[in-house]
Design a protein around this motif. Structure first.
Motif, mmCIF file in Angstrom:
data_model
loop_
_atom_site.group_PDB
_atom_site.id
_atom_site.type_symbol
_atom_site.label_atom_id
_atom_site.label_comp_id
_atom_site.label_asym_id
_atom_site.label_seq_id
_atom_site.Cartn_x
_atom_site.Cartn_y
_atom_site.Cartn_z
ATOM 1 N N ARG A 62 -34.008 7.107 20.470
ATOM 2 C CA ARG A 62 -34.378 8.155 19.524
ATOM 3 C C ARG A 62 -33.959 9.566 19.926
ATOM 4 N NH1 ARG A 62 -37.928 6.865 15.341
ATOM 5 N NH2 ARG A 62 -37.632 4.665 14.834
ATOM 6 N N GLY A 63 -33.190 9.713 20.968
ATOM 7 C CA GLY A 63 -32.779 11.056 21.336
ATOM 8 C C GLY A 63 -31.894 11.074 22.564
ATOM 9 N N TYR A 95 -25.191 7.036 17.261
ATOM 10 C CA TYR A 95 -26.264 7.810 17.869
ATOM 11 C C TYR A 95 -26.267 9.269 17.418
ATOM 12 C CZ TYR A 95 -25.838 3.720 20.824
ATOM 13 O OH TYR A 95 -25.743 2.420 21.271
ATOM 14 N N VAL A 98 -29.488 10.948 16.068
ATOM 15 C CA VAL A 98 -30.613 11.240 16.965
ATOM 16 C C VAL A 98 -30.194 12.118 18.140
ATOM 17 C CG1 VAL A 98 -31.782 9.101 16.342
ATOM 18 C CG2 VAL A 98 -30.274 9.129 18.338
ATOM 19 N N ALA A 99 -28.901 12.430 18.210
ATOM 20 C CA ALA A 99 -28.399 13.193 19.359
ATOM 21 C C ALA A 99 -27.796 14.529 18.958
ATOM 22 C CB ALA A 99 -27.358 12.370 20.119
#
Length: 321
Positions: A62-63, A95, A98-99
Motif C-alpha cells: 500500500r505504499g 505500484y 500507491v507510490a
C-alpha cells in the motif's frame, strides 16, 4: 560446507512474489484484505489462477515503505541462501497508484535496495500486454536511473499477450542506456519466440526460455551469443510447464547454454534459492557451474562478480553431503 553456503546470485525475482508469507499476512490483516489461496498440490493450474493469486498479494502493498520493506526482506532471505547479489524486478505500473507515480515506485524499490544487506540491482519491467508506447515510457524511465541502481529492463507477465517486434523500440532505448535486456520468453510460447527475443530485442538473458531446448537452432543461438536462461524450477510444476525431473538443464549446459537458477515468485511457488539448486542436481560440481553461470550473466559490478567467483572456486572442493 553446504549448498546454502555456495555463493550465488538470484537473477529472476519479482517484487510481489518475493514477499515473505508472514509479511503478506501482516500487511493483508492491516487493511482487512484476503490472502491468496495456495495452489492445489499436484494439480495443474492455468495462468489466470496464478495471476489471480499474484494480484491478491500485490493488493497488500500500500505504499513506498511496503515496497522498500519487501526488497530488504527478499535480500535478507537470499543472503541466508548464500547470495551476494540479486536482481529484483518491478513493473512500476502495478505500484504507481500507491507510490506516487511510476518514478515513485522505482524510487521505493531503490530505497529498499540501498538498505539491503547485500547488493541489489533493480530491473524495471513492462508487461508483455502493455501498449508499445507505455513500454517505451517505462524503458526511458529505467534508462534515467541507469548507473543509479537500475540495471536492467524486462518484459514480464504472460508472453502470449504481446508481439516481440512491437516492443523492440522499448528494449532498444533501454539497451542504449547500458541496461541488460531480460524479457520473459519460452514459458508458454514456442522456440521461435525465444529466438525473436534475442534477434529483435537484443536479449542478454531470457526469463525461463525452456522451449528453446525443443529447437537445436534456437539452442545454438543462445549458446553462440552467451544468452543465459533464467530457470526457476519450482515455478513450472504448478502451471504444467515441466516437472523438476524433465527440466533440460543438463542438456542445455552440455550444449553451451548458460543457465542461471532463480526463485521467480517464492511467495506463491515456494522454494528458496538453495532449494532451486538442490532440486535440479546433487552434484557439487554442477551446482558450482550453475552458480558461476549466474554470476557471469548478472549485471553485478566487476568487484562483486570477482568476489563471488572466487567464493565459488573456494567452495567447490570443500562440499560435504
Amino acid at each position: 560446507m553446504t549448498v546454502a553456503t555456495l555463493p550465488k546470485t538470484n537473477l529472476h525475482l519479482h517484487l510481489t512474489g518475493a514477499m515473505r508469507p508472514a509479511t503478506l499476512a501482516e500487511l493483508a490483516a492491516r487493511d482487512g484484505l484476503p490472502l491468496p489461496p495456495p495452489f492445489v498440490a499436484d494439480a495443474v493450474h492455468e495462468w489466470a489462477a496464478f495471476q489471480e493469486r499474484y494480484d491478491l498479494a500485490r493488493a497488500a502493498i500500500r505504499g513506498p515503505a511496503d515496497i522498500a520493506r519487501v526488497v530488504v526482506e527478499a535480500a535478507e532471505d537470499d543472503a541466508a541462501c548464500g547470495a551476494g547479489w540479486i536482481e529484483l524486478q518491478i513493473d512500476p505500473t502495478s505500484y504507481a497508484g500507491v507510490a506516487g507515480g511510476l518514478a515513485g515506485a522505482v524510487e521505493a524499490a531503490l530505497s529498499g535496495a540501498a538498505a539491503a544487506p547485500i547488493p541489489v540491482g533493480v530491473v524495471v519491467a513492462a508487461s508483455w500486454a502493455a501498449p508499445p508506447d507505455h513500454a517505451l515510457r517505462l524503458a526511458r524511465l529505467a534508462a534515467s536511473y541507469a548507473g543509479r541502481g537500475v540495471v536492467g529492463f524486462g518484459l514480464s507477465n504472460d508472453e502470449r499477450l504481446g508481439t516481440v517486434a512491437d516492443l523492440a523500440p522499448a528494449c532498444r532505448a533501454a539497451a542504449e542506456a547500458g541496461l541488460r535486456i531480460v524479457p520473459h520468453g519460452g514459458f508458454y510460447t514456442p522456440p521461435a519466440h525465444v529466438a525473436d527475443c534475442v534477434r529483435l530485442l537484443g536479449a542478454h538473458r531470457i526469463g525461463h526460455g525452456l522451449a528453446a531446448m525443443r529447437d537445436p537452432a534456437t539452442r545454438d543461438l543462445l549458446a553462440a551469443r552467451g544468452v543465459a536462461l533464467e530457470v526457476c524450477p519450482t515455478s513450472y510444476p504448478p502451471l504444467g510447464v515441466a516437472t523438476i525431473a524433465d527440466l533440460p538443464i543438463g542438456a542445455l549446459r552440455a550444449a553451451g547454454v548458460p543457465v542461471a537458477l532463480g526463485t521467480d515468485d517464492p511467495l506463491l511457488f515456494g522454494g528458496d534459492l538453495t532449494t532451486q539448486y538442490t532440486l535440479v542436481t546433487a552434484d557439487p560440481a554442477e551446482q558450482a557451474d550453475l552458480a558461476r553461470c549466474a554470476v557471469t550473466a548478472s549485471a553485478a559490478p566487476p568487484d562483486v562478480k570477482a568476489r563471488l567467483l572466487a567464493g565459488i572456486a573456494g567452495w567447490a572442493p570443500t562440499i560435504v553431503p
